[in-house]
Design a protein around this motif. Structure first.
Motif, PDB file in Angstrom:
ATOM      1  N   ASN A  78      44.192  33.465  31.694  1.00 31.08           N
ATOM      2  CA  ASN A  78      44.481  32.051  31.927  1.00 31.08           C
ATOM      3  C   ASN A  78      43.823  31.275  30.792  1.00 31.08           C
ATOM      4  N   MET A  79      44.619  30.790  29.841  1.00 32.25           N
ATOM      5  CA  MET A  79      44.068  30.176  28.644  1.00 32.25           C
ATOM      6  C   MET A  79      43.362  28.847  28.935  1.00 32.25           C
ATOM      7  N   ALA A  80      43.690  28.238  30.078  1.00 34.08           N
ATOM      8  CA  ALA A  80      43.072  26.944  30.406  1.00 34.08           C
ATOM      9  C   ALA A  80      41.598  27.098  30.773  1.00 34.08           C
ATOM     10  N   ASN A  81      41.251  28.196  31.453  1.00 32.27           N
ATOM     11  CA  ASN A  81      39.852  28.319  31.919  1.00 32.27           C
ATOM     12  C   ASN A  81      39.185  29.652  31.569  1.00 32.27           C
ATOM     13  N   GLY A  82      39.878  30.509  30.816  1.00 34.43           N
ATOM     14  CA  GLY A  82      39.260  31.766  30.405  1.00 34.43           C
ATOM     15  C   GLY A  82      39.090  32.771  31.523  1.00 34.43           C
ATOM     16  N   GLU A  83      39.940  32.647  32.546  1.00 37.84           N
ATOM     17  CA  GLU A  83      39.916  33.614  33.648  1.00 37.84           C
ATOM     18  C   GLU A  83      40.842  34.780  33.328  1.00 37.84           C
ATOM     19  N   ILE A  84      40.475  35.964  33.789  1.00 38.12           N
ATOM     20  CA  ILE A  84      41.357  37.125  33.658  1.00 38.12           C
ATOM     21  C   ILE A  84      42.146  37.231  34.960  1.00 38.12           C
ATOM     22  N   TYR A  85      43.468  37.101  34.864  1.00 33.02           N
ATOM     23  CA  TYR A  85      44.289  37.185  36.083  1.00 33.02           C
ATOM     24  C   TYR A  85      44.084  38.528  36.764  1.00 33.02           C
ATOM     25  N   GLU A  86      44.182  39.589  35.957  1.00 35.45           N
ATOM     26  CA  GLU A  86      43.967  40.928  36.516  1.00 35.45           C
ATOM     27  C   GLU A  86      43.719  41.923  35.400  1.00 35.45           C
ATOM     28  N   ALA A  87      42.635  42.679  35.527  1.00 35.18           N
ATOM     29  CA  ALA A  87      42.391  43.795  34.620  1.00 35.18           C
ATOM     30  C   ALA A  87      42.222  45.012  35.514  1.00 35.18           C
ATOM     31  N   VAL A  88      43.323  45.720  35.713  1.00 42.15           N
ATOM     32  CA  VAL A  88      43.378  46.812  36.691  1.00 42.15           C
ATOM     33  C   VAL A  88      42.277  47.845  36.461  1.00 42.15           C
ATOM     34  N   ASN A  89      42.101  48.270  35.193  1.00 41.95           N
ATOM     35  CA  ASN A  89      41.135  49.343  34.943  1.00 41.95           C
ATOM     36  C   ASN A  89      39.674  48.881  35.017  1.00 41.95           C
ATOM     37  N   LEU A  90      39.445  47.575  35.161  1.00 43.04           N
ATOM     38  CA  LEU A  90      38.060  47.101  35.319  1.00 43.04           C
ATOM     39  C   LEU A  90      37.782  46.671  36.759  1.00 43.04           C
ATOM     40  N   GLY A  91      38.846  46.576  37.545  1.00 38.64           N
ATOM     41  CA  GLY A  91      38.682  46.132  38.928  1.00 38.64           C
ATOM     42  C   GLY A  91      38.566  44.616  39.052  1.00 38.64           C
ATOM     43  N   TRP A  92      39.046  43.895  38.044  1.00 37.85           N
ATOM     44  CA  TRP A  92      38.962  42.423  38.074  1.00 37.85           C
ATOM     45  C   TRP A  92      40.256  41.794  38.568  1.00 37.85           C
ATOM     46  N   LYS A  93      40.104  40.734  39.367  1.00 35.80           N
ATOM     47  CA  LYS A  93      41.249  39.906  39.762  1.00 35.80           C
ATOM     48  C   LYS A  93      40.767  38.465  39.777  1.00 35.80           C
ATOM     49  N   ASN A  94      41.499  37.590  39.056  1.00 38.13           N
ATOM     50  CA  ASN A  94      41.078  36.186  38.900  1.00 38.13           C
ATOM     51  C   ASN A  94      39.582  36.097  38.577  1.00 38.13           C
ATOM     52  N   TYR A  95      39.198  36.843  37.561  1.00 32.36           N
ATOM     53  CA  TYR A  95      37.776  36.959  37.215  1.00 32.36           C
ATOM     54  C   TYR A  95      37.391  35.899  36.181  1.00 32.36           C
ATOM     55  N   PRO A  96      36.387  35.072  36.485  1.00 27.78           N
ATOM     56  CA  PRO A  96      36.012  33.975  35.573  1.00 27.78           C
ATOM     57  C   PRO A  96      35.176  34.453  34.381  1.00 27.78           C
ATOM     58  N   LEU A  97      35.807  35.183  33.470  1.00 26.44           N
ATOM     59  CA  LEU A  97      35.087  35.815  32.363  1.00 26.44           C
ATOM     60  C   LEU A  97      34.365  34.803  31.470  1.00 26.44           C
TER      61      LEU A  97
END
Length: 323
Positions: A78-97
């Protein structure tokens, strides 16, 4: 006047690559740490922050030398807030990186997709040679891509621009892709896809040759084995390389017809095959691209290897955080 450094971070499923880069894109120091995927990747940002602090201590440098961090992560951003929508191999969903990393490091952070930052790295210091209209495709475990138009990465409406690996190559009866579709370019042109195709051909035919010998000895083959055997004129391997490069050439030509790039850069592990890959792709690209588009586009192997991501991350810092 103290020379400022940019921090480039390339976050992968197994390792995190980090580098301090000067404003000319030259790497001052680079190193890597393992990616801790336990507990849904919740320690990753802390690990990155610690790694940066430890390296500064080791070099006897102060944090004031660092402008900020440019990080590439696997998955749509998400370019507006630097969130990762989903990174399957890291276990992230809507992660505020971006937020997490800024809190941990006390530095400004710019986030983009890992294939995008590799494309930016190649544009700035690699095979892109400063070209402002560029398609970068990475052939690794999967197929990633970055599209640059007028010097800017194409992100699209919801962060999924440049998903070259998911162009449908085999419309009917294609293999299933991790994305849920079938017949994606990734199922054909990735290292995984090449191995799948080779294994199918080896089990369904009894053509003898270099590839068959390797398969019989090891019980399996790698993408590298396929290209090595093709270089020795192995019939089956040549057939596989032809099939793979046909699909890659077709996909890149269709993409180029819409973009008219001056450079197409092929990176990732499979690109180590070199000229046999490029020459075959070029043949099909010329066949399927609009003649004027084909004339403008130079196809080259990426030159930065594993450094593309960290240099691209540094480019993000330079262009987004330094005015």
């Amino acid at each position: 006047m103290m020379e400022k450094w940019l921090v480039g971070v390339d976050l992968g499923g197994t390792t995190v690559k980090l580098a301090f880069v000067n404003i000319y894109g030259e790497i001052i120091h680079k190193w890597e740490i393992p990616t801790d995927r336990s507990e849904q990747g919740k320690n990753i940002t802390t690990d990155i922050a610690k790694a940066i602090d430890e390296k500064l201590r080791e070099l006897d440098e102060s944090k004031s030398r660092l402008v900020g961090i440019g990080i590439g992560a696997p998955g749509p951003v998400n370019m507006a807030n630097g969130e990762i929508y989903e990174a399957v191999n890291l276990g992230w969903k809507n992660y505020p990186l971006k937020d997490r990393l800024e809190v941990e490091t006390n530095l400004p952070v710019v986030v983009d997709n890992d294939a995008n930052i590799a494309a930016l790295g190649e544009m700035w210091k690699g095979a892109g040679g400063g070209a402002k209209n560029l398609i970068c495709v990475t052939l690794g475990t999967g197929v990633g891509g970055g599209i640059i138009v007028n010097g800017h990465i194409v992100h699209g409406a919801n962060g999924a621009g440049g998903e070259i690996g998911h162009i449908t190559s085999v419309p009917e009866g294609g293999a299933r892709c991790n994305c849920g579709k079938t017949g994606c370019l990734e199922t054909v042109a990735s290292a995984t896809g090449i191995v799948r195709i080779a294994t199918e051909k080896l089990t369904q035919t009894n053509v003898e040759g270099v590839l068959r010998t390797i398969y019989n000895e090891q019980g399996k083959v790698t993408a590298k084995d396929v290209f090595d055997a093709a270089k020795e004129q192995d019939a089956l391997a040549l057939e596989i390389v032809d099939y793979v490069t046909f699909h890659l050439g077709l996909a890149l030509a269709n993409l180029a017809n819409g973009l008219n790039p001056e450079k197409i850069v092929i990176g990732g592990g499979v690109s180590k095959a070199g000229s046999i890959l490029v020459e075959n792709v070029q043949t099909y690209f010329k066949r399927f691209a609009f003649p004027r588009v084909a004339e403008a586009a130079d196809i080259a192997i990426a030159t930065l290897g594993n450094d593309a991501g960290v240099i691209g991350g540094a480019w993000l810092v330079k262009t987004k955080l330094m005015s």
